[in-house]
Scaffold this active site. Sequence first.
Site, PDB file in Angstrom:
ATOM      1  N   GLU A  81       0.822  -1.158   0.012  1.00 39.18           N
ATOM      2  CA  GLU A  81       0.043   0.072   0.151  1.00 39.18           C
ATOM      3  C   GLU A  81       0.862   1.192   0.014  1.00 39.18           C
ATOM      4  OE1 GLU A  81       0.231  -2.238   2.286  1.00 39.18           O
ATOM      5  OE2 GLU A  81      -1.855  -3.626   1.973  1.00 39.18           O
ATOM      6  N   TYR A  92      10.053 -13.156   5.319  1.00 36.14           N
ATOM      7  CA  TYR A  92       9.447 -11.997   6.377  1.00 36.14           C
ATOM      8  C   TYR A  92       9.806 -12.234   7.695  1.00 36.14           C
ATOM      9  CZ  TYR A  92       5.705 -11.414   2.970  1.00 36.14           C
ATOM     10  OH  TYR A  92       5.020 -11.068   1.857  1.00 36.14           O
ATOM     11  N   ASP A 142       2.133  -3.391  -7.795  1.00 36.08           N
ATOM     12  CA  ASP A 142       1.460  -2.306  -6.926  1.00 36.08           C
ATOM     13  C   ASP A 142       1.665  -0.682  -7.852  1.00 36.08           C
ATOM     14  OD1 ASP A 142       1.425  -3.804  -4.542  1.00 36.08           O
ATOM     15  OD2 ASP A 142       3.235  -3.396  -4.230  1.00 36.08           O
TER      16      ASP A 142
END
Length: 322
Positions: free
Chosen positions: A37, A105, A264
Amino acid sequence: MSIEVVTLGEAMVALVASDTGPLAEATTFRRFVAGAEANVAVGLARLGHGAAFIGRVGPDGFGTAIVRRLRGEGVDVAGVAVDPEARTGIFVRERRLFGAAELVYHRSGSAGSRLDPDDVAAAADRFSAGRWLHVTGITPALSASCRAAVDAAIDRAREAGMTISFDVNLRRKLWSEDEARPVLRAIAARSDVVFAGLDEAGVLLEASPGSANDAARALLDIGPSLAILKLGEAGALARQRDHPGAAHEGFAVPLVVDPVGAGDAFVAGFIAARLEGHDLATALAWGNAAGASVAATIGDMTGLPTRVELEGILASGPDTIR
Ligand code: KDG
């Protein structure tokens, strides 16, 4: 710059291998700011659109780097809180010129994963000012409070009459397909625009997606009025209920050095074009141009084009970046 687009999620630091090859052999990494985002917010800002990002970072240098980067790009960061109780999320990845790159991650319990509906409430004025909310399927995978934050953001956007877009962004390292499917379908049902890859569409539909066209039509049955299939180097396709769709074949990138973030960038280019009143075919072209630009550079945000760069790619021809 006035705020047009609001987005929320986890911005992270990405440590990307300097050389191509397996992670097991990588010894030197470059630090980038990333997070789906946040990438979209920066992409919009570079194209001249006001974007606000809502999220949490830790009280560490990585959190500071994220806030500085977003602010420096012109993104509104009034909705970014520093959480004193948790660290900034990190992910590490190798780069490969061939085959899928390994990604690790380090984000469990991170500041970003502690986002909750109160963070959305604290940014209420961003929603009343904005025209468009963008969310992804990554945020609800992070925690129950993140899931509730996405729901709260959608509620506010609906009240404010914003367009709501949702990028499925399925992350199999964060949850299983069976866990993800009902959550992602529920968000898609509440969205106006859904972006998905063909494989992601198959997971949402719990069926072989068939052609991109079939998949887009089936996604419309979940509820959105516009479904966009992102097909990577093959371009993108849009279908909408009771209206003609559109397709754009994409731009061939001579050397894909790091495709992460290209999706994105596509979303940022697409939203920018729609905010400016362009038709679907133009929006797909802008999305493909922005995506190609990111794939040709290292880092998730590095290649997000400015308006001049976007125009250069669009002018370079239908199928190549020179
Ligand atoms: O789309 C790119 C993102 O995947 C990347 O920036 C990191 O947000 C990220 C994630 O959760 O994988």
